[in-house]
Design a protein around this motif. Structure first.
Motif, mmCIF file in Angstrom:
data_model
loop_
_atom_site.group_PDB
_atom_site.id
_atom_site.type_symbol
_atom_site.label_atom_id
_atom_site.label_comp_id
_atom_site.label_asym_id
_atom_site.label_seq_id
_atom_site.Cartn_x
_atom_site.Cartn_y
_atom_site.Cartn_z
ATOM 1 N N ALA A 190 0.835 -1.192 0.051
ATOM 2 C CA ALA A 190 0.010 0.009 -0.073
ATOM 3 C C ALA A 190 0.757 1.216 -0.054
ATOM 4 O O ALA A 190 0.629 2.286 -0.688
ATOM 5 C CB ALA A 190 -1.142 0.011 1.253
ATOM 6 N N GLU A 191 1.745 1.205 0.707
ATOM 7 C CA GLU A 191 2.958 2.482 0.989
ATOM 8 C C GLU A 191 3.469 2.590 -0.650
ATOM 9 O O GLU A 191 3.791 3.565 -1.105
ATOM 10 C CB GLU A 191 3.780 2.257 1.985
ATOM 11 C CG GLU A 191 3.206 2.302 3.376
ATOM 12 C CD GLU A 191 4.265 1.993 4.479
ATOM 13 O OE1 GLU A 191 5.295 1.509 4.017
ATOM 14 O OE2 GLU A 191 3.743 2.355 5.611
ATOM 15 N N LEU A 192 3.798 1.610 -1.142
ATOM 16 C CA LEU A 192 4.565 1.823 -2.552
ATOM 17 C C LEU A 192 3.605 2.217 -3.446
ATOM 18 O O LEU A 192 3.874 2.771 -4.436
ATOM 19 C CB LEU A 192 5.259 0.332 -2.865
ATOM 20 C CG LEU A 192 6.494 -0.010 -2.321
ATOM 21 C CD1 LEU A 192 6.929 -1.239 -2.486
ATOM 22 C CD2 LEU A 192 7.480 0.825 -2.403
ATOM 23 N N ALA A 193 2.182 1.816 -3.408
ATOM 24 C CA ALA A 193 1.266 2.184 -4.306
ATOM 25 C C ALA A 193 1.057 3.732 -4.029
ATOM 26 O O ALA A 193 0.661 4.002 -5.488
ATOM 27 C CB ALA A 193 -0.011 1.444 -4.148
ATOM 28 N N VAL A 194 1.161 4.132 -3.139
ATOM 29 C CA VAL A 194 0.915 5.815 -3.066
ATOM 30 C C VAL A 194 2.343 6.422 -3.535
ATOM 31 O O VAL A 194 2.147 7.345 -4.232
ATOM 32 C CB VAL A 194 0.804 6.018 -1.683
ATOM 33 C CG1 VAL A 194 0.603 7.480 -1.419
ATOM 34 C CG2 VAL A 194 -0.618 5.459 -1.208
ATOM 35 N N SER A 195 3.411 5.821 -3.067
ATOM 36 C CA SER A 195 4.707 6.572 -3.254
ATOM 37 C C SER A 195 5.463 6.361 -4.640
ATOM 38 O O SER A 195 6.063 7.094 -4.940
ATOM 39 C CB SER A 195 5.875 6.258 -2.215
ATOM 40 O OG SER A 195 6.156 4.757 -2.348
ATOM 41 N N HIS A 196 5.156 5.407 -5.104
ATOM 42 C CA HIS A 196 5.710 4.936 -6.329
ATOM 43 C C HIS A 196 5.000 4.857 -7.753
ATOM 44 O O HIS A 196 5.236 4.182 -8.705
ATOM 45 C CB HIS A 196 6.469 3.674 -6.250
ATOM 46 C CG HIS A 196 7.769 3.741 -5.398
ATOM 47 N ND1 HIS A 196 7.962 3.962 -4.212
ATOM 48 C CD2 HIS A 196 9.068 3.631 -5.998
ATOM 49 C CE1 HIS A 196 8.906 4.254 -3.715
ATOM 50 N NE2 HIS A 196 9.882 4.145 -4.809
ATOM 51 N N ARG A 197 3.771 5.409 -7.550
ATOM 52 C CA ARG A 197 2.926 5.377 -8.809
ATOM 53 C C ARG A 197 3.492 6.021 -10.002
ATOM 54 O O ARG A 197 3.990 7.203 -9.788
ATOM 55 C CB ARG A 197 1.345 6.047 -8.431
ATOM 56 C CG ARG A 197 0.340 5.753 -9.700
ATOM 57 C CD ARG A 197 -0.827 6.689 -9.132
ATOM 58 N NE ARG A 197 -1.852 6.299 -10.533
ATOM 59 C CZ ARG A 197 -3.226 6.577 -10.090
ATOM 60 N NH1 ARG A 197 -3.606 6.808 -8.997
ATOM 61 N NH2 ARG A 197 -3.871 6.339 -11.223
ATOM 62 N N GLY A 198 3.636 5.657 -11.070
ATOM 63 C CA GLY A 198 4.183 6.390 -12.427
ATOM 64 C C GLY A 198 5.549 6.077 -12.259
ATOM 65 O O GLY A 198 6.034 6.459 -13.345
#
Length: 98
Positions: free
Chosen positions: A31-39
């Motif tokens: 979940a944290e990566l989905a927010v911080s690494h989108r794109g």
């Protein structure tokens, strides 16, 4: 869509559980990566997912992790089917028969 088998005693390795003392649930890291690494590039996300999976002692394949990294990069949802394994306690709460 991915799929993983997890022993019922180790569900807290995959799913965040406030009642558990386990400190590295994969769900939280994803979940944290989905927010911080989108794109961001898949190649940048992949080793972070591998590290999180290894810390959570989960046996995702490289293909599973690549699919997850692609979903994070693109911002699309990722569906994970979880198969719970191991002995389950009886539904009525009584002792198991041997």
């Amino acid at each position: 869509m991915g799929e993983i088998s997890v022993d019922q005693r180790h569900l807290d390795h995959l799913l965040a559980d406030s009642a558990s003392a386990y400190g590295a649930p994969y769900q939280k890291a994803f979940a944290e990566l989905a927010v911080s690494h989108r794109g961001r590039p898949v190649a940048e996300i992949l080793p972070l997912l591998r590290r999180a999976a290894d810390a959570a002692l989960l046996g995702f394949t490289g293909a599973d992790l690549r699919e997850q990294a692609e979903a994070i990069s693109s911002g699309r949802p990722y569906v994970l089917r979880v198969r719970v394994t191991g002995d389950r306690p009886p539904a009525h709460g009584g002792a198991r028969r041997e």
